[in-house]
Design an enzyme around this catalytic site. Structure first.
Site, PDB file in Angstrom:
ATOM      1  CD  GLU A 232       5.180  58.224  42.508  1.00 42.03           C
ATOM      2  OE1 GLU A 232       4.160  57.650  42.118  1.00 42.03           O
ATOM      3  OE2 GLU A 232       6.063  58.636  41.759  1.00 42.03           O
TER       4      GLU A 232
ATOM      5  CB  CYS B  94       8.953  51.213  33.966  1.00 44.40           C
ATOM      6  SG  CYS B  94       8.738  51.524  35.727  1.00 44.40           S
TER       7      CYS B  94
ATOM      8  CB  CYS C  14      14.046  51.376  39.240  1.00 46.93           C
ATOM      9  SG  CYS C  14      14.089  49.599  38.957  1.00 46.93           S
TER      10      CYS C  14
ATOM     11  CB  CYS D  82       4.992  52.418  40.113  1.00 42.98           C
ATOM     12  SG  CYS D  82       5.300  51.453  38.643  1.00 42.98           S
TER      13      CYS D  82
ATOM     14  CB  CYS E 223      11.257  48.095  32.575  1.00 48.04           C
ATOM     15  SG  CYS E 223      11.842  46.748  33.628  1.00 48.04           S
TER      16      CYS E 223
ATOM     17  CB  CYS F  63       0.919  49.924  45.695  1.00 49.61           C
ATOM     18  SG  CYS F  63       2.255  49.723  44.502  1.00 49.61           S
TER      19      CYS F  63
HETATM   20  N1  SAH Z   1      10.702  46.221  39.898  1.00 45.20           N
HETATM   21  C1  SAH Z   1       9.585  45.403  40.216  1.00 45.20           C
HETATM   22  C2  SAH Z   1       8.452  46.107  40.938  1.00 45.20           C
HETATM   23  C3  SAH Z   1       8.075  47.483  40.524  1.00 45.20           C
HETATM   24  S1  SAH Z   1       7.184  47.661  39.002  1.00 45.20           S
HETATM   25  C4  SAH Z   1       9.089  44.697  38.968  1.00 45.20           C
HETATM   26  O1  SAH Z   1       9.682  44.879  37.914  1.00 45.20           O
HETATM   27  O2  SAH Z   1       8.153  43.921  39.064  1.00 45.20           O
HETATM   28  C5  SAH Z   1       5.622  46.909  39.291  1.00 45.20           C
HETATM   29  C6  SAH Z   1       4.931  46.448  38.028  1.00 45.20           C
HETATM   30  O3  SAH Z   1       4.467  47.580  37.263  1.00 45.20           O
HETATM   31  C7  SAH Z   1       5.852  45.664  37.114  1.00 45.20           C
HETATM   32  O4  SAH Z   1       5.184  44.550  36.583  1.00 45.20           O
HETATM   33  C8  SAH Z   1       6.149  46.695  36.044  1.00 45.20           C
HETATM   34  O5  SAH Z   1       6.607  46.107  34.879  1.00 45.20           O
HETATM   35  C9  SAH Z   1       4.814  47.385  35.903  1.00 45.20           C
HETATM   36  N2  SAH Z   1       4.872  48.659  35.171  1.00 45.20           N
HETATM   37  C10 SAH Z   1       5.879  49.531  35.104  1.00 45.20           C
HETATM   38  N3  SAH Z   1       5.570  50.578  34.304  1.00 45.20           N
HETATM   39  C11 SAH Z   1       4.330  50.377  33.860  1.00 45.20           C
HETATM   40  C12 SAH Z   1       3.437  51.088  32.980  1.00 45.20           C
HETATM   41  N4  SAH Z   1       3.786  52.248  32.441  1.00 45.20           N
HETATM   42  N5  SAH Z   1       2.236  50.551  32.762  1.00 45.20           N
HETATM   43  C13 SAH Z   1       1.868  49.393  33.340  1.00 45.20           C
HETATM   44  N6  SAH Z   1       2.643  48.670  34.159  1.00 45.20           N
HETATM   45  C14 SAH Z   1       3.867  49.143  34.408  1.00 45.20           C
END
Ligand code: SAH
Length: 377
Positions: free
Chosen positions: A122, A149, A142, A365, A146, A135
């Site tokens: 995306e 996410c 990934c 994302c 996390c 973006c």
């Molecule tokens: N892997 C990288 C970049 C991709 S995620 C990273 O961890 O930074 C980009 C940002 O979106 C990160 O800060 C991530 O923690 C956040 N993110 C992921 N899922 C999310 C959600 N459900 N709500 C808000 N932010 C989220």
């Protein structure tokens, strides 16, 4: 009747001319075309020279790709017709298919791209009065896992190539108005960019180089889960790219629960690498912090964050949790968020709360890809 066995080499002589032509055409069509966006400028020049064209044709071609928003070789009208035909016979300009294109009420736009192997990624374009920010994703899925996410829920499938990263920006450029131009790129889509460093660096070079997209390094931000060795490597390339680190917790106890890879890294090692990034590049590091109700939003978490960041040249970006239907995390109520902000502000830590964009099109994302892979949810 006697069966005459003929040698295989004479088989083609049995075909009529029409059959032979059709066979040849289908052989050509099944030979996969190369992706032109995967080539570095040096490789592209090599190809041009190897095909007996002067070097400046490579520069013209790149201008068409990055500045003049071409979507097909035949549009490149100042290239000789023969060169355009040679390019089209060997390369694809765009390799992915746009599977869906959504536009939100706030004019945030999102593309779901289907790659040549059927995988999905995306990319999003967000508009503000003075900015057009794109973006982009760097991996299919990934590996970081996390817990809040959507991108990591199906694990990591593969890295994107440099061309697949670049294509997202060019696709977005083809979608926005002719009077608009991309002012910022954030590498915050699907995937961990620093786990795909060679392709990331090649694509950032194309975004930054004055011969290609020509976007200033200070307008490009890479967001990472916080991989200290890779942060140092990124710092040493000598560019002023912005670095955002997804901290999300003020101590290892909370971070281990939210960001599973933290148990092998630890908050201290991340802060040390961030200090080095600032020393080498002179760029203030941003710490991202997704506020999750009752998990990391207590006043004591804010106070601990102050202890960690006091004296560092840092900035905190609080991110409201984007709801993912299958996950048990929620955004805190507004007064709770405000309390967190005030504690940081009173301690003199620069803090902003990220604006939510494109909420009605699943713009966060990984959400669209998750739906594409798991259509029932
Ligand atoms: N892997 C990288 C970049 C991709 S995620 C990273 O961890 O930074 C980009 C940002 O979106 C990160 O800060 C991530 O923690 C956040 N993110 C992921 N899922 C999310 C959600 N459900 N709500 C808000 N932010 C989220």
């Amino acid at each position: 009747m006697q069966f005459v066995k003929r040698p295989a080499t004479t088989f083609r002589a049995w075909l009529t001319n029409g059959e032979r032509r059709r066979l040849l055409q289908s052989a050509i069509m099944t030979t996969p075309l190369s992706k032109i966006l995967d080539l570095t400028p040096a490789k592209l020049t090599d190809w041009i020279v190897a095909h007996d064209w002067p070097k400046f044709r490579a520069g013209q071609l790149r201008r068409w790709l990055f500045r003049r928003r071409a979507t097909a070789f035949e549009q490149m009208t100042d290239l000789p017709q023969k060169l355009r035909e040679q390019l089209a016979a060997e390369f694809q300009l765009f390799a992915a298919e746009v599977e869906s294109h959504q536009v939100a009420a706030d004019r945030t736009e999102k593309l779901l791209l289907k790659l040549t192997d059927g995988e999905h990624i995306e990319c999003v374009v967000m508009r503000e009065p003075e900015r057009v920010t794109v973006c982009i994703s760097t991996q299919v899925g990934c590996a970081m896992g996390c817990v809040f996410c959507a991108s990591g829920m199906l694990g990591l499938k593969r890295n994107l190539s440099a061309g697949e990263i670049i294509e997202q920006v060019l696709r977005m450029q083809a979608v926005i108005g002719a009077d608009e131009r991309i002012t910022n790129i954030v590498v915050m889509g699907i995937g961990e960019p620093l786990a795909n460093l060679p392709a990331l660096l090649q694509s950032l070079e194309a975004f930054n180089s004055p011969d290609d997209l020509g976007l200033g390094a200070r307008h490009i931000t890479v967001s990472t889960v916080g991989l200290p060795a890779k942060i140092r490597e990124f710092a040493r390339i000598g560019k002023e790219y912005n670095l955002a680190i997804s901290l999300h917790a003020p101590n290892d106890q909370v971070r281990d629960k939210l960001v599973p890879v933290n148990d092998k890294i630890g908050v201290n090692a991340i802060l040390e690498a961030a200090d080095e990034y600032f020393e080498i590049t002179g760029r203030r590091v941003t710490f991202e912090y997704v506020l999750l109700a009752k998990v990391n939003d207590e006043p004591q978490h804010a106070q601990q964050l102050v202890q960690l960041l006091r004296g560092r040249c840092a900035h905190v970006n609080l991110i409201p949790m984007n709801g993912v239907s299958v996950l048990p995390f929620h955004e805190p109520a507004a007064p709770r968020t405000q309390q967190f902000v005030s504690i940081l502000e009173q301690a003199g830590i620069p803090v902003t709360v990220r604006k939510r964009k494109g909420a009605d099109i699943d713009a966060a994302c990984g959400q669209l890809r998750l739906k594409a892979e798991r259509p029932v949810e």
